[in-house]
Motif scaffolding. Structure first.
Motif, mmCIF file in Angstrom:
data_model
loop_
_atom_site.group_PDB
_atom_site.id
_atom_site.type_symbol
_atom_site.label_atom_id
_atom_site.label_comp_id
_atom_site.label_asym_id
_atom_site.label_seq_id
_atom_site.Cartn_x
_atom_site.Cartn_y
_atom_site.Cartn_z
ATOM 1 N N LYS A 135 23.499 -36.325 -54.810
ATOM 2 C CA LYS A 135 24.620 -36.600 -53.917
ATOM 3 C C LYS A 135 24.918 -35.441 -52.962
ATOM 4 O O LYS A 135 25.161 -35.646 -51.769
ATOM 5 C CB LYS A 135 25.874 -36.910 -54.744
ATOM 6 C CG LYS A 135 27.034 -37.459 -53.928
ATOM 7 C CD LYS A 135 26.693 -38.822 -53.343
ATOM 8 C CE LYS A 135 27.852 -39.390 -52.544
ATOM 9 N NZ LYS A 135 27.494 -40.649 -51.866
ATOM 10 N N SER A 136 24.853 -34.230 -53.450
ATOM 11 C CA SER A 136 25.216 -33.070 -52.617
ATOM 12 C C SER A 136 24.166 -32.742 -51.559
ATOM 13 O O SER A 136 24.417 -31.962 -50.646
ATOM 14 C CB SER A 136 25.440 -31.839 -53.502
ATOM 15 O OG SER A 136 24.244 -31.488 -54.167
ATOM 16 N N LYS A 137 22.973 -33.340 -51.678
ATOM 17 C CA LYS A 137 21.886 -33.021 -50.759
ATOM 18 C C LYS A 137 21.673 -34.097 -49.690
ATOM 19 O O LYS A 137 20.809 -33.951 -48.831
ATOM 20 C CB LYS A 137 20.569 -32.840 -51.525
ATOM 21 C CG LYS A 137 20.583 -31.731 -52.555
ATOM 22 C CD LYS A 137 19.235 -31.689 -53.268
ATOM 23 C CE LYS A 137 19.197 -30.617 -54.339
ATOM 24 N NZ LYS A 137 17.891 -30.626 -55.036
ATOM 25 N N LEU A 138 22.419 -35.185 -49.763
ATOM 26 C CA LEU A 138 22.203 -36.312 -48.866
ATOM 27 C C LEU A 138 23.039 -36.189 -47.601
ATOM 28 O O LEU A 138 24.126 -35.594 -47.612
ATOM 29 C CB LEU A 138 22.546 -37.623 -49.580
ATOM 30 C CG LEU A 138 21.668 -37.969 -50.789
ATOM 31 C CD1 LEU A 138 22.272 -39.120 -51.566
ATOM 32 C CD2 LEU A 138 20.248 -38.293 -50.357
ATOM 33 N N MET A 142 21.640 -40.626 -46.173
ATOM 34 C CA MET A 142 20.353 -40.459 -45.508
ATOM 35 C C MET A 142 19.611 -39.258 -46.091
ATOM 36 O O MET A 142 20.223 -38.264 -46.478
ATOM 37 C CB MET A 142 20.548 -40.229 -44.003
ATOM 38 C CG MET A 142 21.063 -41.450 -43.279
ATOM 39 S SD MET A 142 19.845 -42.771 -43.320
ATOM 40 C CE MET A 142 20.764 -44.073 -42.491
ATOM 41 N N LEU A 143 18.281 -39.379 -46.174
ATOM 42 C CA LEU A 143 17.454 -38.256 -46.622
ATOM 43 C C LEU A 143 17.296 -37.265 -45.477
ATOM 44 O O LEU A 143 17.196 -37.644 -44.319
ATOM 45 C CB LEU A 143 16.085 -38.753 -47.072
ATOM 46 C CG LEU A 143 16.072 -39.754 -48.234
ATOM 47 C CD1 LEU A 143 14.640 -40.063 -48.648
ATOM 48 C CD2 LEU A 143 16.854 -39.233 -49.422
ATOM 49 N N ILE A 144 17.266 -35.990 -45.827
ATOM 50 C CA ILE A 144 17.148 -34.931 -44.840
ATOM 51 C C ILE A 144 15.764 -34.290 -44.958
ATOM 52 O O ILE A 144 15.358 -33.869 -46.052
ATOM 53 C CB ILE A 144 18.238 -33.858 -45.047
ATOM 54 C CG1 ILE A 144 19.633 -34.506 -44.938
ATOM 55 C CG2 ILE A 144 18.098 -32.727 -44.032
ATOM 56 C CD1 ILE A 144 20.765 -33.595 -45.344
ATOM 57 N N THR A 145 15.037 -34.251 -43.866
ATOM 58 C CA THR A 145 13.704 -33.657 -43.858
ATOM 59 C C THR A 145 13.775 -32.193 -44.258
ATOM 60 O O THR A 145 14.646 -31.455 -43.802
ATOM 61 C CB THR A 145 13.074 -33.768 -42.451
ATOM 62 O OG1 THR A 145 13.081 -35.135 -42.047
ATOM 63 C CG2 THR A 145 11.644 -33.264 -42.459
ATOM 64 N N GLY A 146 12.852 -31.772 -45.154
ATOM 65 C CA GLY A 146 12.812 -30.376 -45.590
ATOM 66 C C GLY A 146 13.622 -30.091 -46.842
ATOM 67 O O GLY A 146 13.593 -28.975 -47.359
ATOM 68 N N VAL A 147 14.353 -31.104 -47.336
ATOM 69 C CA VAL A 147 15.133 -30.945 -48.563
ATOM 70 C C VAL A 147 14.356 -31.560 -49.724
ATOM 71 O O VAL A 147 13.840 -32.670 -49.610
ATOM 72 C CB VAL A 147 16.521 -31.614 -48.437
ATOM 73 C CG1 VAL A 147 17.269 -31.578 -49.769
ATOM 74 C CG2 VAL A 147 17.336 -30.934 -47.353
ATOM 75 N N LYS A 201 10.392 -33.462 -58.698
ATOM 76 C CA LYS A 201 11.041 -33.301 -57.403
ATOM 77 C C LYS A 201 10.009 -33.456 -56.295
ATOM 78 O O LYS A 201 8.823 -33.210 -56.502
ATOM 79 C CB LYS A 201 11.736 -31.944 -57.298
ATOM 80 C CG LYS A 201 12.872 -31.757 -58.299
ATOM 81 C CD LYS A 201 13.626 -30.466 -58.044
ATOM 82 C CE LYS A 201 14.791 -30.328 -59.027
ATOM 83 N NZ LYS A 201 15.621 -29.147 -58.747
ATOM 84 N N ALA A 202 10.486 -33.850 -55.105
ATOM 85 C CA ALA A 202 9.565 -34.012 -53.976
ATOM 86 C C ALA A 202 10.352 -33.993 -52.669
ATOM 87 O O ALA A 202 11.566 -34.200 -52.644
ATOM 88 C CB ALA A 202 8.789 -35.327 -54.096
ATOM 89 N N TYR A 203 9.605 -33.760 -51.583
ATOM 90 C CA TYR A 203 10.187 -33.789 -50.242
ATOM 91 C C TYR A 203 9.982 -35.174 -49.633
ATOM 92 O O TYR A 203 8.924 -35.792 -49.825
ATOM 93 C CB TYR A 203 9.513 -32.760 -49.337
ATOM 94 C CG TYR A 203 9.774 -31.318 -49.718
ATOM 95 C CD1 TYR A 203 10.993 -30.698 -49.398
ATOM 96 C CD2 TYR A 203 8.806 -30.568 -50.380
ATOM 97 C CE1 TYR A 203 11.232 -29.377 -49.739
ATOM 98 C CE2 TYR A 203 9.033 -29.243 -50.734
ATOM 99 C CZ TYR A 203 10.253 -28.651 -50.412
ATOM 100 O OH TYR A 203 10.497 -27.347 -50.742
ATOM 101 N N PRO A 204 10.949 -35.696 -48.871
ATOM 102 C CA PRO A 204 10.741 -36.980 -48.189
ATOM 103 C C PRO A 204 9.824 -36.826 -46.994
ATOM 104 O O PRO A 204 9.756 -35.753 -46.383
ATOM 105 C CB PRO A 204 12.158 -37.361 -47.738
ATOM 106 C CG PRO A 204 12.850 -36.049 -47.545
ATOM 107 C CD PRO A 204 12.272 -35.119 -48.588
ATOM 108 N N LYS A 205 9.116 -37.895 -46.677
ATOM 109 C CA LYS A 205 8.315 -37.917 -45.456
ATOM 110 C C LYS A 205 9.199 -38.314 -44.291
ATOM 111 O O LYS A 205 10.241 -38.949 -44.478
ATOM 112 C CB LYS A 205 7.151 -38.904 -45.598
ATOM 113 C CG LYS A 205 6.153 -38.498 -46.674
ATOM 114 C CD LYS A 205 5.017 -39.491 -46.765
ATOM 115 C CE LYS A 205 4.002 -39.066 -47.814
ATOM 116 N NZ LYS A 205 2.892 -40.031 -47.928
ATOM 117 N N ASN A 206 8.784 -37.939 -43.109
ATOM 118 C CA ASN A 206 9.579 -38.235 -41.919
ATOM 119 C C ASN A 206 9.812 -39.735 -41.793
ATOM 120 O O ASN A 206 8.877 -40.522 -41.850
ATOM 121 C CB ASN A 206 8.847 -37.706 -40.674
ATOM 122 C CG ASN A 206 9.794 -37.523 -39.506
ATOM 123 O OD1 ASN A 206 10.578 -38.405 -39.196
ATOM 124 N ND2 ASN A 206 9.722 -36.381 -38.869
#
Length: 336
Positions: free
Chosen positions: A57-60, A65-70, A25-30
């Motif tokens: 799917k439930s986190k997008l 779109m990716l959400i910062t901090g997720v 698992k990892a966090y997306p960059k801005n």
């Protein structure tokens, strides 16, 4: 007998797929979209993108779109596929561009896929001329502010991929902004020079700056991009559309951009279709710019549906990501 079962259990565990032990698992960059996020972990192609969406799917956000901090789950590598070794973070080249704003000025060069490419990025209008002005409730939407924000996002995407980028129109204060309503200013310059109010003088100035830089840039692949937001009647909804000079290279670039947008729309909004067009236009900036050039209109700033394309920061980032992807494809085809 007890030892026999223990040994058997150990063998079973040893040959279980790694994904059952722990999922990475990892966090997306801005500013990262799914494609760029997965590329950091050597997962490229539609298979991994579909798997990523299925797992997360439930986190997008809207339009995946990716959400910062997720924190997102990374799809496991396919069977028999070996991970590609990437350089340690400590060895990656670092970059710094203050025009991106305090929080995004620093960046890492994540790849060399655009090494040897040079871009001249121009947002329309600026300085004393805000361009087209739309209304959303009590807020005014100024063309130059939204075009500039998207240009900055494209520039950062290209620099992260190892490209040389010239941001022709600049604002010393406004970096990449996530606000819906971008405040208008008259600070923009043409790389430090005041922008004339007269239209012809304004266009001459930016073309001259591009052509001046072009003379000293050593790269063989050079592309200029002009971004605007059109203004039509409120009822007229348009998709993004692309203009070229009529040259083979310019046509190829704009057709690639359209193809990327068609593919993205088919994925994110299946059934809707993409109605953006590609055509030759005898525009001053296309006619008087030395590098291969493309001109993009992002939509109708008066139309309430097209306005969503520019006021939502996730949509601005998506536009930047798709345009950047088209440049990557065009460059790879150029090198073949």
């Amino acid at each position: 007998m007890k030892h026999k079962y223990s040994r058997l259990l150990l063998l079973i565990l040893l040959f279980l797929p790694i994904a059952l032990w722990a999922q990475e698992k990892a966090y997306p960059k801005n500013g990262e979209g799914i494609e760029l996020f997965l590329k950091r972990f050597n997962r490229t192609g539609s298979y991994y993108q579909k798997e990523f969406i299925r797992l997360n799917k439930s986190k997008l956000g809207k339009n995946n779109m990716l959400i910062t901090g997720v924190k997102y789950t990374i799809p496991p590598l396919k069977e028999n596929e070996q991970p590609v070794k990437s350089e340690p973070a400590s060895k990656r080249r670092k970059g710094y561009e203050p025009l991106f704003g305090k929080n995004l000025a620093s960046y890492n060069v994540e790849s060399n896929e655009l090494k040897g490419a040079c871009f001249y990025l121009v947002s329309g209008h600026g300085g004393p001329d805000p361009g087209a002005i739309g209304k959303m409730g009590n807020h005014e939407l100024h063309e130059d502010e939204y075009a500039y924000d998207i240009i900055l996002r494209i520039a950062r995407n290209l620099m992260i991929r190892g490209a040389k980028v010239h941001i022709i129109i600049q604002d010393s204060k406004d970096g990449i902004r996530n606000d819906m309503y971008l405040k208008n200013s008259k600070r923009e310059t043409c790389m430090g020079k005041a922008i004339p109010l007269n239209q012809v003088s304004r266009l001459k100035q930016r073309c001259a700056k591009i052509n001046q830089l072009n003379k000293t840039d050593k790269e063989t692949y050079k592309r200029a991009l002009f971004i605007h937001v059109d203004s039509r009647s409120r009822s007229k909804q348009t998709d993004v559309y692309f203009y070229n000079t009529g040259s083979k290279a310019s046509r190829k670039l704009t057709n690639t951009m359209k193809s990327v947008f068609q593919r993205k729309y088919a994925h994110h909004q299946p059934g809707r279709g993409f109605r953006g067009t590609v055509s030759k236009r005898d525009l001053y900036v296309l006619r008087n710019t030395t590098p291969v050039a493309a001109f993009i209109e992002l939509g109708n700033i008066q139309n309430k549906y097209d306005q969503q394309r520019i006021v939502l920061s996730n949509n601005r980032q998506a536009l930047a990501n798709w345009i950047s992807e088209a440049f990557v494809i065009d460059y790879k085809n150029y090198k073949k």
